[in-house]
Design a protein around this motif. Structure first.
Motif, PDB file in Angstrom:
ATOM      1  N   GLU C 259       0.858  -1.183   0.000  1.00 46.80           N
ATOM      2  CA  GLU C 259       0.000   0.000   0.000  1.00 46.80           C
ATOM      3  C   GLU C 259       0.896   1.236   0.000  1.00 46.80           C
ATOM      4  O   GLU C 259       1.767   1.374   0.859  1.00 46.80           O
ATOM      5  N   LEU C 282      -3.339   6.046   2.377  1.00 50.36           N
ATOM      6  CA  LEU C 282      -3.107   5.669   3.773  1.00 50.36           C
ATOM      7  C   LEU C 282      -1.998   6.529   4.383  1.00 50.36           C
ATOM      8  O   LEU C 282      -0.982   6.795   3.741  1.00 50.36           O
ATOM      9  N   TRP C 293      -6.868   7.388   6.828  1.00 50.31           N
ATOM     10  CA  TRP C 293      -6.864   7.635   5.379  1.00 50.31           C
ATOM     11  C   TRP C 293      -7.104   9.118   5.099  1.00 50.31           C
ATOM     12  O   TRP C 293      -7.776   9.793   5.878  1.00 50.31           O
ATOM     13  N   ALA C 328     -11.463  -4.603   5.655  1.00 45.54           N
ATOM     14  CA  ALA C 328     -11.746  -4.218   4.271  1.00 45.54           C
ATOM     15  C   ALA C 328     -13.062  -3.456   4.162  1.00 45.54           C
ATOM     16  O   ALA C 328     -13.159  -2.436   3.478  1.00 45.54           O
ATOM     17  N   ALA C 331     -12.806   0.208   5.739  1.00 43.95           N
ATOM     18  CA  ALA C 331     -11.889   1.204   5.177  1.00 43.95           C
ATOM     19  C   ALA C 331     -12.611   1.977   4.077  1.00 43.95           C
ATOM     20  O   ALA C 331     -13.297   1.375   3.251  1.00 43.95           O
ATOM     21  N   ARG C 335      -9.882  -1.093   1.068  1.00 43.92           N
ATOM     22  CA  ARG C 335      -8.675  -1.914   1.185  1.00 43.92           C
ATOM     23  C   ARG C 335      -8.395  -2.077   2.680  1.00 43.92           C
ATOM     24  O   ARG C 335      -8.152  -1.109   3.403  1.00 43.92           O
ATOM     25  N   VAL C 337      -6.601  -2.801   6.077  1.00 43.34           N
ATOM     26  CA  VAL C 337      -5.212  -2.594   6.495  1.00 43.34           C
ATOM     27  C   VAL C 337      -4.776  -3.727   7.428  1.00 43.34           C
ATOM     28  O   VAL C 337      -5.423  -3.999   8.439  1.00 43.34           O
ATOM     29  N   THR C 348      -2.331  -4.290   2.443  1.00 46.50           N
ATOM     30  CA  THR C 348      -3.784  -4.251   2.502  1.00 46.50           C
ATOM     31  C   THR C 348      -4.358  -5.470   1.818  1.00 46.50           C
ATOM     32  O   THR C 348      -3.684  -6.156   1.036  1.00 46.50           O
TER      33      THR C 348
END
Lengths: 240, 214, 366
Positions: C259, C282, C293, C328, C331, C335, C337, C348
């Motif tokens: 990522e 990120l 984010w 997932a 986020a 994606r 983390v 990710t």
């Protein structure tokens, strides 16, 4: 007022076999003996009732019922009925002490009972669960937790006894009540009011002594935190 | 029994005096204790001194208080006013704490709801807080009533006539009957007052009798 | 090993609290008794230390019939924790914890050093030792209750709704610490709760009881979620059983993407350059731990903490499928983390890959 001071200030009134000092000792003697006897009866009985839960109704009715009995009448009946059968010095003393004990037991009993009854059931359950035997639970958990209410029972009994012991002078006993009764007989208001003042001071002092003993004997953990400012300040915010 | 029947009129008048001497202090005491209890509840810092102060008066034995009253009031030693005032003092001592506790036990939500509806403090006290505190106050009043009846009789030692006079007379004449009659009369009077206060409290708080018992 | 063999409790009125219950509770494991009120779970627990005497059947601890032991002696060898702690209000925290050791006749010094050590172990600072219970928060009281039960190092612990009296946040902390402590100590624990989530989180095996004290199902949590024995158990388990079951499925082999990241304090230009057109980027701190984010397009000056979107949960590498899926889904970039045990960014993972793993993963449905 000046009559009281004149009477209190006269050293002759303090000493001798019928002086203030002797009368005070007599008064405390009656009260102490009575409290001891009633505590010996009332505390174990109250603890037992609180511990087993048997006889609650008896306690409540006894306390309410005894409150309505006029103490002076009870005292006179006891002396008239019991006195002749005892004779001698005991004729007045024994009935008076018996009446005082009868009057002092209900508050003491109720205090001990309510004290044990108010113990957090979870604490009692935990004590049993960690293997304390019934007697250990009583002595190590229930009695220490019941102390505040045991003391409040003892204190009301003590006040009751000191007040009623004052009346005992009317059945020819000693104690500070003598000054009130004799002063009345001799139309000596100075002596009467002086005696009354002494009785009042004695009652307040005895209550203060009990309060001090209670403070020393009762675990600080049982005093509500709201009345302990210093500790409240120490409380740090903690999420857990 | 024969003594009792032969002295009915005398008994009636002693009973009446006794009742008056016991009841007036209840009313006076309640009238004084209500504002004091309210103060103790409203201003928390006043609570400790008020409760402790009145509690101190309560520790003074009754006979002593009767004797000391003339000093404060300037009355004669035989004046029944001494008894009335002394018993009022006891009643106040007992009730200040009860009134404060009773008011404190009124649920906060209820008080806040009343405030939110725009009920002013005085109106709120008389229409919300006081009625809800009635059961607790009545319980204190019952204790005071019963103990007043017993304490009034002590005044007979000072020569103030009421049921207690039966005790002193009987004792002086070595005669048990009047004493027993006096004791029974005292207990009946105490019980009557107790029942009256309890009934009044029930009438004043109909919500405690219906639905869920609290 | 605690063995309940046909244990029955019928009260004098004729109510059956527990009926013919046979249950084995393995050494070193946590067995949770769970069920609606009236299912006899607390009665069952209290029969083990004979706070309640069974009216039928037998209870054995390591082969010894508990009926043959003196109740006081039996109980001193079993830790007992109850709701609210049941602390002695007249004793300090330290004295509370020292209760059983002193009952067993240890000398004070030894009892005190053990108690002090235990306080630390259950997460209580030493400064609390001289406090009284009414000066503690609910969570602290409960910790003292646990420490007190552990004081004489009993092999068996009975815990009766120990965490029910505290608020949800503190309850979760206490549960996490319970798991940590049990991993260290390996006690044989019988744990009663009415909260099925707590049962699933804490139990090595869960016994679901129905009203009248009959065993509805005994199973490991994952199995319970995946395969409830009947409608009663299924109802009692409640919603989201499939999703909750993922919490027991390890996620070892997820495809992890690298990522792109920027550090806090980076300029808007740098952020936009690194993002290379992606709508979310990120942000990590100095220790390369993910902090949130940002939308590069919305940045004006430097990347400040106030710019961060913090909605995403973090999944630990080697953690569960549930955590990975939730990372997932939560986020904003979709994606998830992943971090290592020290909280540093690993990469990710996409929800689709987690789902593919779920469909492949046989462990979810035993």
């Amino acid at each position: 007022m000046s009559l009281i001071w004149a009477w209190l200030a006269d050293p002759a009134n303090w000493t001798g076999s019928d002086g203030i000092l002797v009368r005070t000792v007599e008064h405390l003697g009656y009260a102490g003996l009575t409290l001891l006897l009633s505590a010996l009866i009332g505390i174990p009985l109250g603890l037992w009732i609180g511990h087993t839960g048997r006889g609650r109704l008896v306690v409540v009715n006894l306390v309410n019922g005894m409150r309505s009995v006029p103490t002076l009448g009870l005292l006179f009946v006891a002396v008239l009925v019991l006195g002749p059968r005892l004779g001698g010095d005991l004729a007045f003393l024994a009935p008076a002490i018996i009446v005082l004990v009868i009057l002092a037991i209900p508050p003491i009993l109720a205090g001990a009972y309510a004290g044990v009854d108010s113990v957090d059931p979870a604490a009692r359950d935990a004590a049993r669960g960690m293997g304390m035997r019934p007697f250990d639970v009583l002595i190590r958990v229930e009695v220490p937790c019941a102390l505040p209410l045991i003391f409040s029972g003892l204190r009301s009994a003590a006040l009751q006894v000191i007040a009623t012991a004052t009346l005992a002078a009317s059945v020819s006993l000693g104690g500070l009540g003598r000054f009130l009764i004799d002063g009345q007989a001799y139309r000596d208001y100075g002596q009467m009011a002086g005696g009354a003042l002494l009785v009042a001071v004695l009652a307040v002092l005895v209550d203060l002594v009990f309060a001090a003993v209670q403070r020393a004997a009762v675990s600080p953990g049982l005093v509500p935190t709201t009345s302990r400012r210093s500790i409240r300040k120490r409380l740090v915010p903690d999420p857990a | 029994m024969t003594w009792f029947l032969g002295h009915l009129p005398q008994l009636g008048s002693l009973l009446l005096t006794h009742a008056v001497l016991a009841v007036i202090p209840l009313l006076v005491g309640l009238a004084v204790a209500l504002p004091l209890g309210w103060l103790a509840q409203r201003y928390r810092w006043l609570r400790a001194p008020l409760v402790a102060g009145t509690g101190l008066l309560y520790t003074i034995p009754s006979l002593a208080l009767f004797v000391l009253m003339p000093l404060v009031l300037g009355t004669g030693i035989l004046d029944p006013i001494n008894v009335v005032i002394a018993l009022s003092v006891y009643t106040v001592a007992l009730l200040v704490r009860t009134v404060a506790d009773g008011l404190a036990a009124v649920p906060d939500e209820v008080v806040q709801a009343a405030t939110a509806m725009g009920v002013g403090p005085a109106r709120r006290f008389f229409t919300v807080e006081l009625p809800l505190a009635v059961p607790v106050i009545a319980a204190g009043l019952r204790v005071a009533a019963v103990s007043n009846v017993s304490v009034v009789s002590v005044a007979a030692l000072l020569g103030i006539a009421q049921l207690g006079s039966l005790f002193t007379d009987g004792f002086a004449r070595d005669f048990v009957d009047p004493i027993l009659v006096g004791i029974v009369a005292c207990m009946v009077l105490a019980l009557t007052l107790d029942v009256v206060i309890l009934s009044l409290s029930r009438v004043l708080t109909p919500w405690t009798r219906r639905g869920r018992t609290a | 090993m605690i063995n309940l063999l046909g244990v029955t409790k019928v009260y004098p009125g004729g109510t059956t609290a527990v009926g013919d219950l046979t249950l084995a509770m393995p050494t070193g494991q946590t067995t949770v008794l769970v069920g609606p009120s009236g299912c006899g779970k607390t009665t069952t627990l209290r029969m083990i230390n004979r706070m309640i005497e069974p009216t039928g059947g037998r209870i054995e601890i390591d082969g010894v019939n508990t009926a043959d032991l003196e109740p006081g002696e039996l109980r001193r060898g079993i830790g007992y924790v109850i709701q609210g702690g049941g602390l002695f209000p007249h004793r300090t925290v330290l004295d509370n914890i020292m209760t059983v050791p002193l009952l067993l006749g240890w000398d004070r010094r030894r009892a005190k050093s053990v108690a002090t050590e235990l306080m630390e172990r259950v997460g209580l600072t030493a400064s609390l030792a001289r406090r009284y219970p009414n000066e503690l928060s609910g969570g602290q009281q409960q910790r003292v209750g646990v420490a007190r039960a552990l004081a004489a190092d009993p092999p068996v612990m009975l815990m009766d709704e120990p965490f029910s009296a505290v608020d949800p946040v503190v309850r979760e902390q206490l549960q996490d610490e319970f798991l940590r402590l049990q991993a260290e100590l390996g006690k044989t624990i019988v744990f009663v709760t009415h909260d099925i989530d707590e049962a699933i989180k804490l139990g090595d095996q869960v016994a679901v009881l129905r009203v009248g004290g009959a065993l509805a199902q005994l199973a490991a949590p994952a199995e319970l979620l995946a395969d409830p024995a009947d409608d009663f158990v299924a109802d009692f388990l409640g919603h989201d059983r499939g999703y909750r079951g993922l919490g027991f499925a390890a996620a070892p082999a997820l495809p992890i993407s690298a990522e792109p990241v920027v550090a806090l304090g980076a300029s808007a230009e740098d952020a936009r350059r690194v993002a290379a057109g992606a709508s979310w980027l990120l942000v990590v701190d100095d220790a390369s731990a993910p902090v949130g984010w940002v939308r590069p397009s919305a940045l004006s000056g430097r990347v400040e903490p106030s710019d961060l979107h913090r909605g995403g949960t973090l999944a630990r590498l080697g953690g569960t499928l549930r955590a990975a899926l939730d990372a997932a889904l939560s986020a904003p970039s979709r994606r998830g983390v992943l971090v290592d045990d020290d909280g540093r960014l690993v990469g990710t993972v996409r929800a689709a890959d987690v789902l593919a793993e779920i469909e492949r993963e046989p462990g979810v449905r035993p």
